[in-house]
Scaffold this motif. Sequence first.
Motif, PDB file in Angstrom:
ATOM      1  N   SER A 158      32.807  50.226  40.302  1.00  0.00           N
ATOM      2  CA  SER A 158      32.087  50.514  41.536  1.00  0.00           C
ATOM      3  C   SER A 158      33.013  50.347  42.734  1.00  0.00           C
ATOM      4  CB  SER A 158      30.929  49.536  41.655  1.00  0.00           C
ATOM      5  OG  SER A 158      30.501  49.484  42.979  1.00  0.00           O
ATOM      6  N   TYR A 206      31.726  49.168  45.515  1.00  0.00           N
ATOM      7  CA  TYR A 206      30.950  48.277  46.375  1.00  0.00           C
ATOM      8  C   TYR A 206      31.876  47.286  47.094  1.00  0.00           C
ATOM      9  CZ  TYR A 206      27.123  45.100  47.605  1.00  0.00           C
ATOM     10  OH  TYR A 206      26.234  44.319  48.277  1.00  0.00           O
ATOM     11  N   SER A 243      29.756  41.002  44.390  1.00  0.00           N
ATOM     12  CA  SER A 243      28.447  40.364  44.175  1.00  0.00           C
ATOM     13  C   SER A 243      28.557  39.044  43.427  1.00  0.00           C
ATOM     14  CB  SER A 243      27.501  41.305  43.432  1.00  0.00           C
ATOM     15  OG  SER A 243      27.040  42.285  44.312  1.00  0.00           O
ATOM     16  N   PHE A 256      21.444  37.932  49.618  1.00  0.00           N
ATOM     17  CA  PHE A 256      20.182  38.245  48.932  1.00  0.00           C
ATOM     18  C   PHE A 256      19.021  37.470  49.547  1.00  0.00           C
ATOM     19  CE2 PHE A 256      22.890  39.054  44.897  1.00  0.00           C
ATOM     20  CZ  PHE A 256      23.135  40.355  45.300  1.00  0.00           C
ATOM     21  N   LEU A 308      17.976  39.182  52.756  1.00  0.00           N
ATOM     22  CA  LEU A 308      17.289  40.452  52.480  1.00  0.00           C
ATOM     23  C   LEU A 308      15.873  40.189  51.974  1.00  0.00           C
ATOM     24  CD1 LEU A 308      20.205  42.501  50.823  1.00  0.00           C
ATOM     25  CD2 LEU A 308      19.340  42.659  53.172  1.00  0.00           C
ATOM     26  N   GLY A 317      19.958  48.014  40.969  1.00  0.00           N
ATOM     27  CA  GLY A 317      20.799  47.187  41.853  1.00  0.00           C
ATOM     28  C   GLY A 317      19.961  46.104  42.498  1.00  0.00           C
ATOM     29  N   GLY A 334      19.864  42.947  42.907  1.00  0.00           N
ATOM     30  CA  GLY A 334      20.324  41.738  43.601  1.00  0.00           C
ATOM     31  C   GLY A 334      19.767  40.490  42.951  1.00  0.00           C
ATOM     32  N   GLU A 354      21.512  45.550  37.451  1.00  0.00           N
ATOM     33  CA  GLU A 354      22.371  44.956  38.481  1.00  0.00           C
ATOM     34  C   GLU A 354      23.810  44.925  37.947  1.00  0.00           C
ATOM     35  OE1 GLU A 354      22.240  43.943  41.812  1.00  0.00           O
ATOM     36  OE2 GLU A 354      24.315  43.463  41.356  1.00  0.00           O
ATOM     37  N   LEU A 355      24.736  45.312  38.817  1.00  0.00           N
ATOM     38  CA  LEU A 355      26.159  45.270  38.478  1.00  0.00           C
ATOM     39  C   LEU A 355      26.583  43.841  38.151  1.00  0.00           C
ATOM     40  CD1 LEU A 355      28.410  47.439  38.561  1.00  0.00           C
ATOM     41  CD2 LEU A 355      28.869  46.745  40.912  1.00  0.00           C
ATOM     42  N   HIS A 410      24.350  46.429  34.475  1.00  0.00           N
ATOM     43  CA  HIS A 410      24.349  47.893  34.395  1.00  0.00           C
ATOM     44  C   HIS A 410      24.984  48.473  35.643  1.00  0.00           C
ATOM     45  CE1 HIS A 410      22.288  51.890  34.758  1.00  0.00           C
ATOM     46  NE2 HIS A 410      22.374  51.878  33.449  1.00  0.00           N
ATOM     47  N   ASP A 411      25.790  49.501  35.453  1.00  0.00           N
ATOM     48  CA  ASP A 411      26.388  50.219  36.578  1.00  0.00           C
ATOM     49  C   ASP A 411      25.673  51.563  36.689  1.00  0.00           C
ATOM     50  OD1 ASP A 411      27.932  51.855  38.187  1.00  0.00           O
ATOM     51  OD2 ASP A 411      29.837  51.037  37.475  1.00  0.00           O
ATOM     52  N   ILE A 412      24.940  51.734  37.761  1.00  0.00           N
ATOM     53  CA  ILE A 412      24.103  52.939  37.888  1.00  0.00           C
ATOM     54  C   ILE A 412      24.954  54.197  38.022  1.00  0.00           C
ATOM     55  CG2 ILE A 412      23.794  52.787  40.415  1.00  0.00           C
ATOM     56  CD1 ILE A 412      21.181  53.938  37.805  1.00  0.00           C
ATOM     57  N   ARG A 430      16.930  49.444  46.756  1.00  0.00           N
ATOM     58  CA  ARG A 430      17.072  49.101  48.183  1.00  0.00           C
ATOM     59  C   ARG A 430      18.534  48.772  48.451  1.00  0.00           C
ATOM     60  NH1 ARG A 430      13.654  44.072  50.339  1.00  0.00           N
ATOM     61  NH2 ARG A 430      15.385  42.935  49.375  1.00  0.00           N
ATOM     62  N   LEU A 431      19.114  49.489  49.395  1.00  0.00           N
ATOM     63  CA  LEU A 431      20.467  49.196  49.889  1.00  0.00           C
ATOM     64  C   LEU A 431      21.504  49.256  48.772  1.00  0.00           C
ATOM     65  CD1 LEU A 431      19.471  46.193  52.184  1.00  0.00           C
ATOM     66  CD2 LEU A 431      19.793  48.591  52.832  1.00  0.00           C
ATOM     67  N   LEU A 464      27.393  53.651  47.585  1.00  0.00           N
ATOM     68  CA  LEU A 464      28.037  54.361  46.480  1.00  0.00           C
ATOM     69  C   LEU A 464      28.498  55.752  46.901  1.00  0.00           C
ATOM     70  CD1 LEU A 464      25.403  53.447  43.740  1.00  0.00           C
ATOM     71  CD2 LEU A 464      27.538  52.245  44.296  1.00  0.00           C
TER      72      LEU A 464
HETATM   73  C1  LIG Z   1      23.151  45.075  49.572  1.00  0.00           C
HETATM   74  S1  LIG Z   1      22.836  44.523  47.956  1.00  0.00           S
HETATM   75  C2  LIG Z   1      21.098  44.829  47.799  1.00  0.00           C
HETATM   76  C3  LIG Z   1      20.473  44.002  46.721  1.00  0.00           C
HETATM   77  C4  LIG Z   1      18.976  44.243  46.531  1.00  0.00           C
HETATM   78  N1  LIG Z   1      18.707  45.613  46.148  1.00  0.00           N
HETATM   79  C5  LIG Z   1      18.209  43.892  47.780  1.00  0.00           C
HETATM   80  O1  LIG Z   1      17.882  44.783  48.573  1.00  0.00           O
HETATM   81  O2  LIG Z   1      17.953  42.690  47.977  1.00  0.00           O
HETATM   82  C6  LIG Z   1      23.495  45.843  46.961  1.00  0.00           C
HETATM   83  C7  LIG Z   1      23.372  45.565  45.471  1.00  0.00           C
HETATM   84  O3  LIG Z   1      23.765  46.715  44.732  1.00  0.00           O
HETATM   85  C8  LIG Z   1      24.488  46.270  43.609  1.00  0.00           C
HETATM   86  N2  LIG Z   1      25.349  47.367  43.170  1.00  0.00           N
HETATM   87  C9  LIG Z   1      26.440  47.868  43.785  1.00  0.00           C
HETATM   88  N3  LIG Z   1      26.975  48.859  43.073  1.00  0.00           N
HETATM   89  C10 LIG Z   1      26.188  49.002  41.964  1.00  0.00           C
HETATM   90  C11 LIG Z   1      26.231  49.863  40.822  1.00  0.00           C
HETATM   91  N4  LIG Z   1      27.202  50.771  40.698  1.00  0.00           N
HETATM   92  N5  LIG Z   1      25.275  49.727  39.888  1.00  0.00           N
HETATM   93  C12 LIG Z   1      24.297  48.786  40.029  1.00  0.00           C
HETATM   94  N6  LIG Z   1      24.205  47.948  41.075  1.00  0.00           N
HETATM   95  C13 LIG Z   1      25.146  48.052  42.037  1.00  0.00           C
HETATM   96  C14 LIG Z   1      25.275  45.079  44.109  1.00  0.00           C
HETATM   97  O4  LIG Z   1      25.742  44.252  43.064  1.00  0.00           O
HETATM   98  C15 LIG Z   1      24.254  44.413  45.009  1.00  0.00           C
HETATM   99  O5  LIG Z   1      23.456  43.492  44.299  1.00  0.00           O
END
Ligand SMILES: C[S@@+](CC[C@H](N)C(=O)[O-])C[C@H]1O[C@@H](n2cnc3c(N)ncnc32)[C@H](O)[C@@H]1O
Length: 271
Positions: free
Chosen positions: A2, A4, A8, A17, A20, A47, A49, A71-72, A91-93, A109-110, A115
């Motif tokens: 990723s 990102y 994380s 987290f 958020l 994802g 969190g 979640e990554l 998991h990596d989306i 969310r977020l 990405l």
């Molecule tokens: C800004 S945080 C938001 C977390 C959660 N969705 C929330 O709103 O509280 C972004 C999240 O996306 C996850 N993430 C980033 N790239 C990802 C990927 N390729 N596959 C799955 N998750 C991913 C990160 O590990 C992180 O937990």
Amino acid sequence: MSHYLFDSAAAQSAGRFSVLESCYDPVSRRQLELTGLATGWRCLEVGGGSASLGDWLGERVGPQGEVMVTELEPRWAASRHRPDHVRLLRHDIVHDPLPGKDYDLVHARLVLLHLPERLAVLDKLVAALRPGGWLVLEEFDCGWTPVLAAPDASSMDLFDRVHAALMSLLETAGADPLWGRRVLGAMALAGLGELTASTYAEAWPGGSTGIALHRHNTDQVVDRLTSAGVSATELEQFQSLLQHPEFVVNSYPLISARGCRPQESNKQGPR
Ligand SMILES: C[S@@+](CC[C@H](N)C(=O)[O-])C[C@H]1O[C@@H](n2cnc3c(N)ncnc32)[C@H](O)[C@@H]1O
């Protein structure tokens, strides 16, 4: 791998987290309810969190339903206890195959904001829905964070300078800080119908729960901010400003967009 920006696994992620969850979970829960969320639904939380929303979905759908939280880096979510019908998956989306299909509800969310492959991921999430299933994407528009009150003009400039440097780092990592204003249009192009969106923002005074998001985000990339020309003194002043009672900044506006996969998909295949 990723792109990102924020690792994380780092300790600051727990703080991120937590902010958020406190500031945005009530908004997200209202948006998710608007899909008609019901007992027995099958949900995918991407994802997730800390999985605060995934766990809440688990309560809403009950043991007759199921929730898959991906979640990554699932270490923070793994520390919470959950019932068997809520599963957590590393998991990596972007690169991994979908963990299931025919979901009643898919929520992220977020995540897509960060990405570079966000449009391909969007197609993937649409494909994970059953016909008639709902996709809810919630994303920031980081382009509207006006300073609402400040002890002096130089503090306003300082906030804007450090924040702009952070946004630049995000863009370099492949994020789209303005993705929130583009998400509904992208969902329409991905073939979803019954589209609607709403936006939530609030004032974040110095020392408040919400404003700490800026602290966690900048703390985590101090080296990269200094390489980008933000001095250690500016960073120190920035952190003090975030505690100053006369400083108030608008929160990131959260755009909550939802759309439904048509019974007969009108999408002709991947774009
Ligand atoms: C800004 S945080 C938001 C977390 C959660 N969705 C929330 O709103 O509280 C972004 C999240 O996306 C996850 N993430 C980033 N790239 C990802 C990927 N390729 N596959 C799955 N998750 C991913 C990160 O590990 C992180 O937990």
